[in-house]
Every structure is written in C-alpha cells, then in structure tokens.
Motif scaffolding. Structure first.
Motif, PDB file in Angstrom:
ATOM      1  N   THR A   2       0.851  -1.190   0.000  1.00 27.78           N
ATOM      2  CA  THR A   2       0.000   0.000   0.000  1.00 27.78           C
ATOM      3  C   THR A   2       0.884   1.237   0.000  1.00 27.78           C
ATOM      4  OG1 THR A   2      -0.132   0.022   2.398  1.00 27.78           O
ATOM      5  CG2 THR A   2      -1.860  -1.182   1.224  1.00 27.78           C
ATOM      6  N   HIS A   3       0.364   2.288  -0.557  1.00 25.95           N
ATOM      7  CA  HIS A   3       1.109   3.544  -0.666  1.00 25.95           C
ATOM      8  C   HIS A   3       0.399   4.642   0.110  1.00 25.95           C
ATOM      9  CE1 HIS A   3       3.688   1.898  -3.790  1.00 25.95           C
ATOM     10  NE2 HIS A   3       2.603   1.396  -4.365  1.00 25.95           N
ATOM     11  N   LYS A   4       1.172   5.609   0.508  1.00 24.04           N
ATOM     12  CA  LYS A   4       0.619   6.785   1.178  1.00 24.04           C
ATOM     13  C   LYS A   4      -0.295   7.514   0.182  1.00 24.04           C
ATOM     14  CE  LYS A   4       2.096  10.871   3.778  1.00 24.04           C
ATOM     15  NZ  LYS A   4       3.252  11.600   4.311  1.00 24.04           N
ATOM     16  N   ALA A   5      -1.410   8.002   0.641  1.00 27.40           N
ATOM     17  CA  ALA A   5      -2.382   8.671  -0.233  1.00 27.40           C
ATOM     18  C   ALA A   5      -1.732   9.873  -0.911  1.00 27.40           C
ATOM     19  CB  ALA A   5      -3.604   9.107   0.560  1.00 27.40           C
ATOM     20  N   PHE A   6      -1.997   9.998  -2.204  1.00 24.15           N
ATOM     21  CA  PHE A   6      -1.445  11.094  -2.997  1.00 24.15           C
ATOM     22  C   PHE A   6      -1.833  12.452  -2.417  1.00 24.15           C
ATOM     23  CE2 PHE A   6      -1.653  14.005  -6.660  1.00 24.15           C
ATOM     24  CZ  PHE A   6      -0.344  13.922  -7.092  1.00 24.15           C
ATOM     25  N   ALA A   7      -3.074  12.589  -1.965  1.00 19.48           N
ATOM     26  CA  ALA A   7      -3.538  13.861  -1.395  1.00 19.48           C
ATOM     27  C   ALA A   7      -2.705  14.259  -0.183  1.00 19.48           C
ATOM     28  CB  ALA A   7      -5.013  13.762  -1.021  1.00 19.48           C
ATOM     29  N   LEU A   8      -2.291  13.281   0.611  1.00 21.42           N
ATOM     30  CA  LEU A   8      -1.462  13.578   1.784  1.00 21.42           C
ATOM     31  C   LEU A   8      -0.070  14.052   1.363  1.00 21.42           C
ATOM     32  CD1 LEU A   8      -2.464  10.631   4.140  1.00 21.42           C
ATOM     33  CD2 LEU A   8      -3.235  13.022   4.209  1.00 21.42           C
ATOM     34  N   ILE A   9       0.456  13.464   0.308  1.00 19.23           N
ATOM     35  CA  ILE A   9       1.762  13.895  -0.200  1.00 19.23           C
ATOM     36  C   ILE A   9       1.663  15.326  -0.724  1.00 19.23           C
ATOM     37  CG2 ILE A   9       3.535  13.479  -1.953  1.00 19.23           C
ATOM     38  CD1 ILE A   9       2.808  10.458  -1.640  1.00 19.23           C
ATOM     39  N   MET A  10       0.556  15.647  -1.411  1.00 17.52           N
ATOM     40  CA  MET A  10       0.367  17.014  -1.927  1.00 17.52           C
ATOM     41  C   MET A  10       0.319  18.018  -0.789  1.00 17.52           C
ATOM     42  SD  MET A  10       0.380  17.280  -5.187  1.00 17.52           S
ATOM     43  CE  MET A  10       1.781  16.194  -4.989  1.00 17.52           C
ATOM     44  N   GLN A  11      -0.278  17.626   0.333  1.00 19.15           N
ATOM     45  CA  GLN A  11      -0.343  18.530   1.484  1.00 19.15           C
ATOM     46  C   GLN A  11       1.030  18.722   2.125  1.00 19.15           C
ATOM     47  OE1 GLN A  11      -3.426  16.815   3.920  1.00 19.15           O
ATOM     48  NE2 GLN A  11      -5.042  17.862   2.780  1.00 19.15           N
ATOM     49  N   ASP A  12       1.926  17.739   1.972  1.00 22.16           N
ATOM     50  CA  ASP A  12       3.280  17.841   2.527  1.00 22.16           C
ATOM     51  C   ASP A  12       4.252  18.543   1.582  1.00 22.16           C
ATOM     52  OD1 ASP A  12       2.664  16.577   4.890  1.00 22.16           O
ATOM     53  OD2 ASP A  12       3.363  14.598   4.235  1.00 22.16           O
TER      54      ASP A  12
END
Length: 116
Positions: A2-12
């Motif tokens: 599983t991968h970290k949600a893309f939306a969470l990466i965008m927020q970081d």
C-alpha cells in the motif's frame, strides 16, 4: 504494497504550498469556465529523481503547475476602405441619413364620436 495517499503527499509537498496553489488555481479555472462557457486546463507535473547516486534512500520531488484559462470571445468590428485606403466606420459611397426627432405631438383639438 500500500502507498501513502497522494492527497497527503500534496499537502506535505513544499509545506502545503502546492496543495494551496492547486486549490486556488482550480477554483479560478472553474470560475472562468463558468464565465466563458469554454474549456480550460490545469496541469500538475511532478518530477521525482534520486537525491544521491548509488543506494537510493532519498528522492527529490519537484512540481510545476500550469493553467490554461479559457479566453472570452473577442469581438470584431466592420470598417470600410476609402479611395485612399483609409479605414472608415461609414461606407464611403453611401450618403448620410439625416436623423430628426420623431416624437409624436398631441393633436390640437380632440373630436368625440357619437353613437347613433
């Protein structure tokens, strides 16, 4: 895996500035599409590269945001060419029409119609 949600990466990414920019640009795009009735485009480009050579345990992420806003229609105007090849709003071979006030005037005397 599983991968970290893309939306969470965008927020970081860049301390949330990418997410904020995308949110603003997307809202502006929606508004322009509504105003013009034409399509637009929002593009997010992400580049991922190794931070060091050899064993890759760290990466560098760069972003690029571009917006293609729809453009409103631009009108056209008609001009006539004179004999000297100048531009004129009036047709050079057509006379001017004299305009005057056409407001109706009240009759001087009124007459009544009688039945019978």
């Amino acid at each position: 895996m599983t991968h970290k949600a893309f939306a969470l990466i965008m927020q970081d990414l860049r301390d949330g500035r990418v997410h904020a920019e995308l949110t603003q640009q997307f809202g502006d795009l929606i508004q322009k599409v509504q105003e013009t009735g034409k399509a637009g485009e929002l593009v997010l480009k992400i580049k991922v590269k190794p931070a060091t050579k050899g064993n890759v345990d760290k990466v560098m992420i760069a972003d690029a945001v571009s917006v293609n806003m729809p453009k409103p229609e631009r009108g056209e105007d008609v001009f006539f060419l004179t004999e000297d090849n100048e531009l004129s709003r009036n047709h050079p071979r057509q006379g001017n029409l004299e305009l005057r006030d056409a407001t109706p005037t009240a009759p001087a005397t009124l007459k009544e119609a009688k039945n019978g």
